[in-house]
Design a protein around this motif. Structure first.
Motif, PDB file in Angstrom:
ATOM      1  N   ILE A  93      -0.201   5.860  -4.563  1.00 21.28           N
ATOM      2  CA  ILE A  93      -0.589   4.793  -5.479  1.00 21.28           C
ATOM      3  C   ILE A  93       0.587   4.561  -6.421  1.00 21.28           C
ATOM      4  O   ILE A  93       1.004   5.465  -7.133  1.00 21.28           O
ATOM      5  CB  ILE A  93      -1.869   5.164  -6.256  1.00 21.28           C
ATOM      6  N   ARG A 134     -12.492   2.650  -5.718  1.00 20.26           N
ATOM      7  CA  ARG A 134     -12.652   3.291  -4.414  1.00 20.26           C
ATOM      8  C   ARG A 134     -11.840   2.497  -3.413  1.00 20.26           C
ATOM      9  O   ARG A 134     -12.021   1.291  -3.250  1.00 20.26           O
ATOM     10  CB  ARG A 134     -14.120   3.317  -4.025  1.00 20.26           C
ATOM     11  N   ALA A 176     -11.102   7.130  -0.595  1.00 23.59           N
ATOM     12  CA  ALA A 176     -10.774   7.995  -1.729  1.00 23.59           C
ATOM     13  C   ALA A 176     -11.277   7.325  -3.004  1.00 23.59           C
ATOM     14  O   ALA A 176     -11.161   6.109  -3.162  1.00 23.59           O
ATOM     15  CB  ALA A 176      -9.273   8.218  -1.820  1.00 23.59           C
ATOM     16  N   ILE A 226      -2.744  10.573  -3.091  1.00 22.24           N
ATOM     17  CA  ILE A 226      -4.115  11.044  -2.947  1.00 22.24           C
ATOM     18  C   ILE A 226      -4.493  11.009  -1.467  1.00 22.24           C
ATOM     19  O   ILE A 226      -4.161  10.052  -0.767  1.00 22.24           O
ATOM     20  CB  ILE A 226      -5.077  10.199  -3.811  1.00 22.24           C
ATOM     21  N   LYS A 243     -11.217   3.069 -12.719  1.00 26.89           N
ATOM     22  CA  LYS A 243     -11.681   3.843 -11.562  1.00 26.89           C
ATOM     23  C   LYS A 243     -11.953   2.883 -10.418  1.00 26.89           C
ATOM     24  O   LYS A 243     -12.360   1.744 -10.635  1.00 26.89           O
ATOM     25  CB  LYS A 243     -12.953   4.613 -11.886  1.00 26.89           C
ATOM     26  N   PHE A 298      -7.379   5.985 -12.274  1.00 24.26           N
ATOM     27  CA  PHE A 298      -6.060   5.459 -12.593  1.00 24.26           C
ATOM     28  C   PHE A 298      -5.707   5.740 -14.048  1.00 24.26           C
ATOM     29  O   PHE A 298      -6.570   5.671 -14.917  1.00 24.26           O
ATOM     30  CB  PHE A 298      -6.038   3.943 -12.367  1.00 24.26           C
ATOM     31  N   ILE A 305     -10.600   6.985  -6.838  1.00 25.75           N
ATOM     32  CA  ILE A 305      -9.347   7.120  -7.576  1.00 25.75           C
ATOM     33  C   ILE A 305      -9.581   6.860  -9.058  1.00 25.75           C
ATOM     34  O   ILE A 305     -10.241   5.892  -9.427  1.00 25.75           O
ATOM     35  CB  ILE A 305      -8.300   6.123  -7.039  1.00 25.75           C
TER      36      ILE A 305
END
Length: 168
Positions: free
Chosen positions: A112, A90, A136, A124, A88, A140, A138
């Protein structure tokens, strides 16, 4: 000792008898290594990594024109990525114009991309945080190397940038 045949005396081997066999052994090793490398290459190649590669090649002049327009416009972007947890992170991008003024009211999206596995790519939107910042959070699918292809636009003006980062 009847019926026994006398043994022939053994003739000694000529010097260097082993040299032709060393050539044979060398080429057997070379062919074996090449076969192993070919098997590894063919079994790991995923195919084309660019969709519509022919059309993208033909439209290369348009890409060069868009890059020149982007340089003329003078928008600047500062990116930052912070890992917030396992798989995870940002992504934060700040946009300014040529004079250093913050750019507001942009539509910003990030594609991405996993450079080694096209099946993991996703897009995104980045939401505005104010002060020209867009972000955002995110999640992954995999850890490792990633690339963010960020596209910001307002009307017909577009700004594109790529940033790489590694996710632990």
């Amino acid at each position: 000792m009847q019926g026994m045949k006398p043994r022939k005396p053994r003739t000694p081997r000529k010097p260097g008898w082993w040299i032709p066999w060393s050539f044979v052994a060398f080429f057997v090793v070379v062919v074996g290594v090449n076969a192993g490398m070919m098997t590894a290459a063919f079994s790991t190649f995923t195919g084309l990594s660019t969709a519509n590669h022919y059309r993208r090649g033909v439209s290369y002049n348009k890409a060069l024109e868009a890059e020149a327009a982007q340089r003329t416009r003078g928008w600047q972007a500062t990116t930052g990525f912070v890992q917030t947890g396992p798989r995870k992170g940002r992504l934060v991008v700040t946009f300014t114009d040529r004079a250093g003024e913050l750019l507001l009211s942009l539509d910003v999206t990030a594609r991405i991309v996993r450079p080694t596995n096209a099946g993991s790519d996703f897009s995104i939107p980045l939401r505005p945080l104010g002060d020209g910042r867009y972000a955002a959070d995110i999640a992954f699918p995999l850890a490792g190397q990633w690339r963010a292809e960020i596209l910001a636009h307002r009307g017909t003006a577009r700004h594109r940038l790529n940033r790489r980062f590694e996710l632990q």
